[in-house]
Design an enzyme around this catalytic site. Sequence first.
Site, PDB file in Angstrom:
ATOM      1  N   ASP A  77       0.767  -1.018   0.532  1.00  0.00           N
ATOM      2  CA  ASP A  77       0.034   0.463  -0.009  1.00  0.00           C
ATOM      3  C   ASP A  77       0.997   1.514   0.475  1.00  0.00           C
ATOM      4  O   ASP A  77       2.448   1.276   0.210  1.00  0.00           O
ATOM      5  CB  ASP A  77      -0.447  -0.306   1.174  1.00  0.00           C
ATOM      6  CG  ASP A  77      -0.601  -0.368   2.513  1.00  0.00           C
ATOM      7  OD1 ASP A  77       0.714  -1.005   2.443  1.00  0.00           O
ATOM      8  OD2 ASP A  77      -0.885   1.136   3.271  1.00  0.00           O
ATOM      9  N   GLU A 143       0.478  -1.072   5.401  1.00  0.00           N
ATOM     10  CA  GLU A 143       1.257   0.115   6.783  1.00  0.00           C
ATOM     11  C   GLU A 143       1.386   1.531   7.187  1.00  0.00           C
ATOM     12  O   GLU A 143       1.376   2.126   7.618  1.00  0.00           O
ATOM     13  CB  GLU A 143       1.804  -0.820   6.072  1.00  0.00           C
ATOM     14  CG  GLU A 143       3.483  -0.078   7.162  1.00  0.00           C
ATOM     15  CD  GLU A 143       4.499   0.844   7.073  1.00  0.00           C
ATOM     16  OE1 GLU A 143       5.076   1.670   8.208  1.00  0.00           O
ATOM     17  OE2 GLU A 143       4.017   2.248   5.878  1.00  0.00           O
ATOM     18  N   HIS A 361       6.578   9.867   0.127  1.00  0.00           N
ATOM     19  CA  HIS A 361       5.309  10.458   0.770  1.00  0.00           C
ATOM     20  C   HIS A 361       5.339  11.723   0.065  1.00  0.00           C
ATOM     21  O   HIS A 361       5.137  12.443   0.402  1.00  0.00           O
ATOM     22  CB  HIS A 361       5.606  10.226   1.871  1.00  0.00           C
ATOM     23  CG  HIS A 361       4.936   9.260   2.892  1.00  0.00           C
ATOM     24  ND1 HIS A 361       4.749   9.142   4.187  1.00  0.00           N
ATOM     25  CD2 HIS A 361       5.425   7.844   2.648  1.00  0.00           C
ATOM     26  CE1 HIS A 361       4.633   7.888   4.454  1.00  0.00           C
ATOM     27  NE2 HIS A 361       4.990   7.392   3.748  1.00  0.00           N
TER      28      HIS A 361
HETATM   29 ZN    ZN Z   1       7.397   2.094   4.068  1.00  0.00          ZN
END
Ligand code: ZN
Length: 388
Positions: A77, A143, A361
């Site tokens: 994910d 996660e 991210h």
């Molecule tokens: Zn990670």
Amino acid sequence: MNSHAADPVAIARDLLRCPSVTPAEGGALSIVESVLKGAGFSVHRMTFSEPGTADVENLYARIGTGAPHLMFAGHTDVVPPGDPKTWSHAPFSGDIDDGVLYGRGAVDMKGAIACKIAATLDYLAANGGKPRGSISFLIAGDEEGIAVNGTVKLLTWAAERGEKFDHCVLGEPGNVEALGDTVKLGRRGSQNGVLVVTGKQGHVAYPHRADNPVRGLVKLMSALMDEPLDAGSAKFDPSNLEFTSIDIGNPTVNLIPGEARARFNIRFNDCHSFASLKTLVEQRAAKAAAGLVRWRIDWEPSNADVFYTEPSPFTDVVIGAVAEVTGRKPKLSTSGGTSDARFIKDYCPVVEFGLIGTTMHATDERVPVADLVTLTKVYRRILEKYFG
Ligand SMILES: [Zn+2]
């Protein structure tokens, strides 16, 4: 799929084209399943649920029946990409531009999963299709979310069916600037809490009739921020308490509020347990309150305990493989946020090694193709050294 079975770049591109934003599977686990099945793994797909949370798909695959048993852990994910227009390449395109592969999850951590798969297929091909012990893949689908329907339940499920793990390599992107500069042996724990101070509501022009909780809140906050929780340990940086929000919610200019709250998060090292940490913070608050402030701390539940993997022949295997392939002497780190290693450590020693974390991210998350090739060599070398 088998045409590029041991090619980490091809596997990574296939995975990056799956929009597997937590909790969506997005097709990513199906790709892992198909490649591993083709190599002789027995593959299990399971969906875990919990009231009030979204169902999450996960995968467990194993080849071999004996010991030692090496687990490759990870998650397919990813966090949402944000506005796709801010990306120079569409976040789920798997585009390669000038030797760099773009996509949400490129480093966190579909890239590393692709490298682990490619290394394993190559190792199996060179060793008659079977490891000298067992290799497994434990791949979670949540996660990046609240992590209740992924690794933690996968591990319980595996334990119930008698799976015994000897060691684990988790592929989180912990390298700082260059591949091979960091191996993670531990991580700090995390605990959230809310400091609540109760006063007495009243007119702001008549403070003697009221009891302003802001005064007590500020006093207790300042006491909790003033003194460090510890001076660090041999393996960890000092623990840290950080206030993240002050909440009174009073829209009225002439009213003293009846209650004031402040939220905080603590990242703690191995000087503490959950219990001793809470006792320490409450003792300090009580001292600052001196019996004059009505206060309490609402502790939130936490599954993020501190962990540290002691150096052993296994950690030497990982560190040695990293050094031999990359030519770097990795720093042994315990920094950063939490990871699924906090759950795995209850079943076997776990070491983290993956890609470089700089773009995780972030917009334009990306990985040089050369790093995928090198990381595959590292995992391949780990397998060789581990199974001897
Ligand atoms: Zn990670």
